[in-house]
Design a protein around this motif. Sequence first.
Motif, short mmCIF file in Angstrom:
data_model
loop_
_atom_site.label_atom_id
_atom_site.label_comp_id
_atom_site.label_asym_id
_atom_site.label_seq_id
_atom_site.Cartn_x
_atom_site.Cartn_y
_atom_site.Cartn_z
N GLU A 125 79.14 9.83 74.48
CA GLU A 125 78.29 10.65 73.62
C GLU A 125 77.34 11.54 74.39
O GLU A 125 77.07 12.68 74.00
N GLU A 126 76.81 11.04 75.52
CA GLU A 126 75.77 11.78 76.23
C GLU A 126 76.29 12.58 77.42
O GLU A 126 75.56 13.43 77.95
N ILE A 127 77.54 12.34 77.82
CA ILE A 127 78.09 13.08 78.96
C ILE A 127 79.38 13.81 78.56
O ILE A 127 79.47 15.03 78.69
N LEU A 128 80.39 13.07 78.06
CA LEU A 128 81.65 13.73 77.73
C LEU A 128 81.48 14.77 76.62
O LEU A 128 81.99 15.90 76.73
N ARG A 129 80.74 14.41 75.57
CA ARG A 129 80.61 15.35 74.44
C ARG A 129 79.92 16.64 74.86
O ARG A 129 80.47 17.73 74.64
N PRO A 130 78.73 16.59 75.46
CA PRO A 130 78.10 17.86 75.85
C PRO A 130 78.86 18.61 76.95
O PRO A 130 78.71 19.82 77.09
N ALA A 131 79.69 17.88 77.72
CA ALA A 131 80.50 18.54 78.74
C ALA A 131 81.75 19.19 78.16
O ALA A 131 82.52 19.84 78.88
N GLY A 132 81.98 19.00 76.86
CA GLY A 132 83.16 19.58 76.21
C GLY A 132 84.44 18.90 76.64
O GLY A 132 85.49 19.55 76.71
N ARG A 183 77.49 -6.59 82.88
CA ARG A 183 78.42 -7.70 83.06
C ARG A 183 79.14 -8.09 81.77
O ARG A 183 80.34 -8.35 81.79
N GLU A 184 78.42 -8.10 80.66
CA GLU A 184 78.98 -8.62 79.42
C GLU A 184 79.85 -7.57 78.71
O GLU A 184 79.61 -6.37 78.82
N VAL A 185 80.84 -8.06 77.97
CA VAL A 185 81.80 -7.18 77.32
C VAL A 185 81.12 -6.20 76.37
O VAL A 185 81.36 -4.99 76.42
N LYS A 186 80.28 -6.70 75.47
CA LYS A 186 79.65 -5.81 74.49
C LYS A 186 78.79 -4.76 75.18
O LYS A 186 78.78 -3.59 74.79
N ALA A 187 78.07 -5.18 76.23
CA ALA A 187 77.24 -4.22 76.95
C ALA A 187 78.10 -3.16 77.65
O ALA A 187 77.71 -1.99 77.72
N ARG A 188 79.26 -3.56 78.14
CA ARG A 188 80.16 -2.58 78.76
C ARG A 188 80.68 -1.58 77.73
O ARG A 188 80.76 -0.38 78.00
N ILE A 189 81.02 -2.08 76.56
CA ILE A 189 81.49 -1.19 75.50
C ILE A 189 80.38 -0.21 75.11
O ILE A 189 80.62 1.00 74.97
N ASP A 190 79.17 -0.71 74.96
CA ASP A 190 78.04 0.16 74.60
C ASP A 190 77.79 1.20 75.69
O ASP A 190 77.46 2.36 75.40
N VAL A 192 87.60 -4.16 76.52
CA VAL A 192 86.75 -2.98 76.70
C VAL A 192 87.58 -1.70 76.59
O VAL A 192 87.18 -0.73 75.94
N VAL A 193 88.76 -1.68 77.21
CA VAL A 193 89.60 -0.49 77.17
C VAL A 193 90.05 -0.20 75.73
O VAL A 193 90.10 0.97 75.31
N ALA A 194 90.36 -1.23 74.97
CA ALA A 194 90.75 -1.02 73.58
C ALA A 194 89.65 -0.31 72.80
O ALA A 194 89.90 0.61 72.02
N ALA A 195 88.40 -0.73 73.02
CA ALA A 195 87.28 -0.06 72.35
C ALA A 195 87.11 1.36 72.86
O ALA A 195 86.88 2.30 72.08
N ALA A 196 87.25 1.56 74.17
CA ALA A 196 87.05 2.89 74.76
C ALA A 196 88.11 3.88 74.30
O ALA A 196 87.86 5.09 74.29
N SER A 197 89.28 3.39 73.91
CA SER A 197 90.36 4.29 73.49
C SER A 197 90.00 5.07 72.24
O SER A 197 90.64 6.07 71.92
N ARG A 198 88.97 4.63 71.52
CA ARG A 198 88.54 5.32 70.30
C ARG A 198 87.29 6.18 70.53
O ARG A 198 86.70 6.68 69.57
N MET A 199 86.89 6.34 71.79
CA MET A 199 85.63 7.04 72.09
C MET A 199 85.83 8.47 72.57
O MET A 199 84.85 9.21 72.68
N GLY A 200 87.05 8.86 72.92
CA GLY A 200 87.28 10.23 73.39
C GLY A 200 87.63 10.35 74.85
O GLY A 200 87.72 11.47 75.37
N TYR A 201 87.83 9.22 75.53
CA TYR A 201 88.33 9.28 76.91
C TYR A 201 89.82 9.65 76.87
O TYR A 201 90.58 9.14 76.04
N ALA A 202 90.24 10.50 77.79
CA ALA A 202 91.61 11.00 77.75
C ALA A 202 92.61 10.00 78.31
O ALA A 202 93.77 9.99 77.90
N TRP A 203 92.19 9.19 79.26
CA TRP A 203 93.11 8.22 79.86
C TRP A 203 92.33 7.07 80.48
O TRP A 203 91.12 7.16 80.70
#
Length: 339
Positions: A328-335, A314-321, A32-43
Motif C-alpha cells: 500500500e505504501e510503496i508498490l501502489r504509489p510507485a505504480g 517473526r510472526e506470521v500475522k506480522a509478516r502478512i501485515d 504468508v505467500v498465499a496472503a501476499a498473492s492478493r496484495m498486488g505483488y507480481a511474483w
Amino acid sequence: MPETFRIGFHLTPFWSPTDRHPTQIIDEAIQVVAAASRMGYAWVSIGQHLLSHPTVWPQPFPMLARMAPETGRMRLKTSVLLLPIVNAVEAAENIATLDHICHGRLDVGVSIGYREKELETVGLRRQDRVPKLEESLALMKRLWAGDEVSFAGSYTRVTAGRMGFRPHQEPHPPLEMGAQSVGATRRAARLTDGVFFGPQISWDSVAKLALVFRDARQEAGQVPGTIGASRALIVGPNRQAATTAARAYLEKTFAMYRAWEMQESTMMELQLGFDAPLESWTVCGSPAECVETIGQGRAMGLNRLGFTIYSLPREVKARIDYLQMIAEEILRPAGALAT
C-alpha cells in the motif's frame, strides 16, 4: 509500447530465523505467500543453493509446486536456478511439469552459480559453468519444441529422445538470466528473454549493465526484453532507523556471501560490507524514500524489481501485515501494483 513495471519478492528472508523446525519454516512461508498473492505483488521467487548449512534453502521445484494452488494469478519464478549443477533434461521436464501445475504462471531465471562446493557435487570446475549453462539452454529449448532430439554435448547426451509434453506457455516459460558482470549481461541478451541483476551490485552498476543489455539486444535485432534487478528492501521511519533495524540481518548476509566467495574478478564490485551507504545499492528508508528510489530505477530502464525484504517480523500475522504495508505504501504509489 513500454514494458509494464512490476515488483515481486524473494523468499530468502522467509527462511529466517532458522531456530524453527523446517516444516514450520515452509508452512509459514506458504501461509504468508498465499496472503501476499492478493496484495498486488507480481511474483514470488525462490533461489537455489545446495549444502547451505547453517543457512536454509528449500529447493525451488517442490516449493513452487506446493505454492502454485495458493497463489491465485501471481507468477512463480526461479530466481535463480543454478543451471550448471542441474541435469538439463531433468530441468526441462521439471519446468514443463511445473508450468502446467501453475497453469502457465512460471518464469525461469537461471545463472551460472559461484560456489565451489556446489560445482563439486556434479564434478564441474569454475571454467565449466558458462559452457554447461549455454549447452543446457540449447538442449532445453530443443526439447521444449516437442520434437525428437538427438544431442551430443560435452556435458549431456540425448539419442532420439522426446519429452512427453511441452510446457504450458509457448514456446516455453519466459527465461531470464542473473547477471553481475558485463559478460553475463551480454550472455543474457543473447540467450534469454531478460536479465535480472544481482542484489549486491550498486545502482550505478545496474545503470551501466542495463545499457549493455539494451545495446546488445538492439545490435542483434531482438525485441528489447525485460530488465530487472534484485534489491534489498529496508523500510523504516527514515534511512537511519531502517539501517539500524536491518543491521543484524545485513551482517549475516555479508558474512554468508564472503564465506561463499561471491565476488569474482569479472564482476562489478559487490557490496559485501558497510563501506558504501545503503542507498547506493538498496531500496532503503521511509516508504516515500523507497518510492523515490524505485523511480530512479525506472529511469535507468528497469521494468522489474525483486525485493529481498529485510527486517521481516517473526510472526506470521506480522509478516502478512508488513507485506500489506509495503504494497500500500510503496508498490501502489510507485505504480507497480499487479492487477
